[in-house]
Design a protein around this motif. Structure first.
Motif, PDB file in Angstrom:
ATOM      1  N   MET A 168       0.852  -1.202   0.000  1.00  9.77           N
ATOM      2  CA  MET A 168       0.000   0.000   0.000  1.00  9.77           C
ATOM      3  C   MET A 168       0.884   1.247   0.000  1.00  9.77           C
ATOM      4  SD  MET A 168      -2.956  -0.831   2.810  1.00  9.77           S
ATOM      5  CE  MET A 168      -1.894  -1.469   4.093  1.00  9.77           C
ATOM      6  N   ILE A 170       0.450   4.952   1.292  1.00 13.36           N
ATOM      7  CA  ILE A 170      -0.462   5.687   2.170  1.00 13.36           C
ATOM      8  C   ILE A 170      -0.091   7.174   2.128  1.00 13.36           C
ATOM      9  CG2 ILE A 170      -1.294   5.906   4.535  1.00 13.36           C
ATOM     10  CD1 ILE A 170      -0.531   2.921   4.881  1.00 13.36           C
ATOM     11  N   LYS A 172      -1.791  10.008   3.809  1.00 13.33           N
ATOM     12  CA  LYS A 172      -2.010  10.832   5.020  1.00 13.33           C
ATOM     13  C   LYS A 172      -1.952  12.314   4.616  1.00 13.33           C
ATOM     14  CE  LYS A 172      -2.296   9.379   9.379  1.00 13.33           C
ATOM     15  NZ  LYS A 172      -3.449   8.590   9.821  1.00 13.33           N
ATOM     16  N   VAL A 180      -6.152   6.106  11.361  1.00 13.68           N
ATOM     17  CA  VAL A 180      -6.253   4.648  11.216  1.00 13.68           C
ATOM     18  C   VAL A 180      -6.489   4.135  12.629  1.00 13.68           C
ATOM     19  CG1 VAL A 180      -5.045   2.536  10.566  1.00 13.68           C
ATOM     20  CG2 VAL A 180      -4.759   4.611   9.184  1.00 13.68           C
ATOM     21  N   HIS A 183      -5.636  -1.349  15.548  1.00 11.36           N
ATOM     22  CA  HIS A 183      -5.899  -2.655  14.927  1.00 11.36           C
ATOM     23  C   HIS A 183      -4.649  -3.513  14.967  1.00 11.36           C
ATOM     24  CE1 HIS A 183      -3.926  -0.446  11.660  1.00 11.36           C
ATOM     25  NE2 HIS A 183      -3.581  -1.623  11.173  1.00 11.36           N
ATOM     26  N   ASP A 185      -2.689  -6.179  12.307  1.00  8.23           N
ATOM     27  CA  ASP A 185      -2.730  -6.535  10.884  1.00  8.23           C
ATOM     28  C   ASP A 185      -3.259  -7.952  10.684  1.00  8.23           C
ATOM     29  OD1 ASP A 185      -1.821  -4.029  10.304  1.00  8.23           O
ATOM     30  OD2 ASP A 185       0.273  -4.622  10.066  1.00  8.23           O
ATOM     31  N   TRP A 201       7.043  -0.943   6.959  1.00  9.57           N
ATOM     32  CA  TRP A 201       6.417   0.369   6.737  1.00  9.57           C
ATOM     33  C   TRP A 201       7.552   1.384   6.575  1.00  9.57           C
ATOM     34  CZ3 TRP A 201       6.342   5.189   8.856  1.00  9.57           C
ATOM     35  CH2 TRP A 201       5.195   5.983   8.704  1.00  9.57           C
ATOM     36  N   LEU A 214       2.956   6.758  13.404  1.00 10.68           N
ATOM     37  CA  LEU A 214       2.416   5.515  13.961  1.00 10.68           C
ATOM     38  C   LEU A 214       2.503   5.534  15.491  1.00 10.68           C
ATOM     39  CD1 LEU A 214       4.076   2.893  11.563  1.00 10.68           C
ATOM     40  CD2 LEU A 214       1.711   3.710  11.505  1.00 10.68           C
ATOM     41  N   HIS A 273      -1.608  -1.252  16.750  1.00 13.92           N
ATOM     42  CA  HIS A 273      -1.078   0.050  16.336  1.00 13.92           C
ATOM     43  C   HIS A 273      -2.160   0.898  15.706  1.00 13.92           C
ATOM     44  CE1 HIS A 273      -0.639  -2.634  12.881  1.00 13.92           C
ATOM     45  NE2 HIS A 273      -0.530  -1.585  12.071  1.00 13.92           N
ATOM     46  N   SER A 275      -2.773   5.224  13.800  1.00 20.16           N
ATOM     47  CA  SER A 275      -2.225   6.562  13.538  1.00 20.16           C
ATOM     48  C   SER A 275      -3.376   7.548  13.609  1.00 20.16           C
ATOM     49  CB  SER A 275      -1.503   6.623  12.186  1.00 20.16           C
ATOM     50  OG  SER A 275      -2.408   6.445  11.113  1.00 20.16           O
ATOM     51  N   ARG A 284       2.164  12.964   5.035  1.00 22.61           N
ATOM     52  CA  ARG A 284       2.998  11.961   5.714  1.00 22.61           C
ATOM     53  C   ARG A 284       2.918  10.666   4.903  1.00 22.61           C
ATOM     54  NH1 ARG A 284       0.898   7.658   9.194  1.00 22.61           N
ATOM     55  NH2 ARG A 284       1.035   6.970   7.042  1.00 22.61           N
ATOM     56  N   THR A 288       4.145   0.767   2.345  1.00 29.21           N
ATOM     57  CA  THR A 288       4.183  -0.369   3.260  1.00 29.21           C
ATOM     58  C   THR A 288       3.821  -1.650   2.523  1.00 29.21           C
ATOM     59  OG1 THR A 288       3.287  -1.272   5.346  1.00 29.21           O
ATOM     60  CG2 THR A 288       1.790   0.042   4.035  1.00 29.21           C
ATOM     61  N   HIS A 290       3.483  -6.195   3.207  1.00 26.95           N
ATOM     62  CA  HIS A 290       3.440  -7.257   4.218  1.00 26.95           C
ATOM     63  C   HIS A 290       4.028  -8.542   3.661  1.00 26.95           C
ATOM     64  CE1 HIS A 290       0.653  -4.441   6.103  1.00 26.95           C
ATOM     65  NE2 HIS A 290       0.931  -5.073   7.232  1.00 26.95           N
TER      66      HIS A 290
HETATM   67  C1  AKG Z   1      -0.667  -0.584   8.600  1.00 27.77           C
HETATM   68  O1  AKG Z   1       0.003  -0.592   7.563  1.00 27.77           O
HETATM   69  O2  AKG Z   1      -1.062  -1.614   9.157  1.00 27.77           O
HETATM   70  C2  AKG Z   1      -1.025   0.685   9.207  1.00 27.77           C
HETATM   71  O3  AKG Z   1      -1.671   0.657  10.202  1.00 27.77           O
HETATM   72  C3  AKG Z   1      -0.568   1.952   8.588  1.00 27.77           C
HETATM   73  C4  AKG Z   1      -1.170   3.148   9.217  1.00 27.77           C
HETATM   74  C5  AKG Z   1      -0.642   4.437   8.641  1.00 27.77           C
HETATM   75  O4  AKG Z   1       0.236   4.451   7.782  1.00 27.77           O
HETATM   76  O5  AKG Z   1      -1.106   5.475   9.101  1.00 27.77           O
END
Ligand code: AKG
Length: 318
Positions: A168, A170, A172, A180, A183, A185, A201, A214, A273, A275, A284, A288, A290
């Protein structure tokens, strides 16, 4: 499914984030055992200086090109007024999301379109994120994801058969980049056994308190997964549902994790985590992705994200 008890959380309260390296190149000099221990303890680890400013810039430049050419389907741009139309829109958006695992697709902040589907703000300021297969389709992002640096890091963490499950970008956005919520992942990327998913990330701009860095609950990766998002049978609305629920967590358990541009944050699949919304006038941006350790791991067939014939999860080590 287990979640952390208040007393376990209390124990975590005063832990500070661990940061390794402060200069470009510092990461490579760090002993793998130290990395692994810190990561195991906290469930996350900051590696400052993982990418250079030029490497960050190259990704940002490429995203600018992708956004300039983006094609946004009407059902993602129009706010309908009748209930039937609203259902169609919701189903269309759900399908757009559920079939995005092997594509490059665009997801927007709330309130950025008028009733006709016109942008109320410039398109490049309206995007929340791009997902979920930049790593597969774009040469720049593929290059970073499979870079020797990332591969070396994965090897130093002991990963034997890591595969890339999603990526992803992101944004921001300044002023309205959404929060966010807390949660894990693994709620979305569930495996058996647990502990096989790792988020990488990368801050493409400085991420500080003001623009929505974060936040983590250190040690929260040891309590299992409190909820799971599962796919509903094909064709049914709303397409996904949750098993279990996210417990309310005291804000004071979270530790802010501000980082500089180029930092890589390793995120354990079960660490809690979040944000905050970006209220500042600075974006920002982050890239990221996984990884899953595929050796001895079952990817849940209930996950929203599934490998497809077009895109099986690619091995990291190529
Ligand atoms: C994630 O990648 O699991 C996140 O929570 C990213 C959150 C963010 O970048 O603000």
């Amino acid at each position: 499914m287990a979640c952390l008890s208040p007393s376990q959380l209390q124990k975590n309260r005063n832990l500070k984030p661990r940061v390794v390296g402060s200069q470009p190149g510092a990461v490579q000099a760090t002993a793998p055992a130290v990395l692994w221990e810190r990561f195991q303890e906290d469930g996350f680890l900051v590696l400052e200086g993982f990418l250079s400013a030029d490497e960050c810039e190259a990704m940002q430049r490429r995203i600018g090109e992708i956004v300039a050419e983006m094609d946004v389907p009407l059902h993602c741009r129009t706010e309908f007024s009748t209930q039937e139309e609203e259902q169609l829109r919701a189903q269309g958006s759900t399908d757009y999301f559920l079939s995005s695992g092997d594509k490059i697709r665009f997801f927007f902040e709330k309130g950025v379109f008028d009733k006709q589907g016109n942008f109320l703000v410039p398109p490049e300021k309206s995007i929340n994120k791009i997902g979920h297969a930049l790593h597969a389709h774009d040469p720049i992002f593929r290059g970073v994801t499979h870079s020797p640096k990332v591969q070396a890091l994965a090897r130093s963490l002991g990963l034997q058969m890591p595969v890339v499950v999603q990526s992803m970008y992101i944004f921001k956005q300044p002023h309205f980049g959404g929060e966010v919520t807390p949660h894990q992942d693994a709620s979305f990327l569930y495996t058996e056994p647990l502990g096989r998913v790792l988020g990488l990330w990368i801050a493409l701009e400085d991420a500080v308190l003001e623009n929505g860095c974060l936040w983590f609950i250190p040690g929260s990766h040891r309590g299992g997964v409190s909820r799971r998002m599962v796919r509903a049978p094909a064709g049914s609305a709303p397409g996904t549902s949750f098993l279990g629920s996210e417990p309310t967590r005291d804000n004071s358990f979270f530790v802010p994790t501000p980082v500089l541009r180029g930092a890589l944050v390793l995120i354990h699949g079960e660490v809690v985590h979040k944000s905050e919304r970006n209220f500042s006038d600075r974006s920002r941006q982050a890239y990221t992705f996984h990884l899953m350790e595929a050796a001895g791991t079952v990817w849940s067939p209930d996950n929203w994200l599934q490998p497809t014939p077009e895109l099986p999860f690619p091995p990291l080590y190529i």
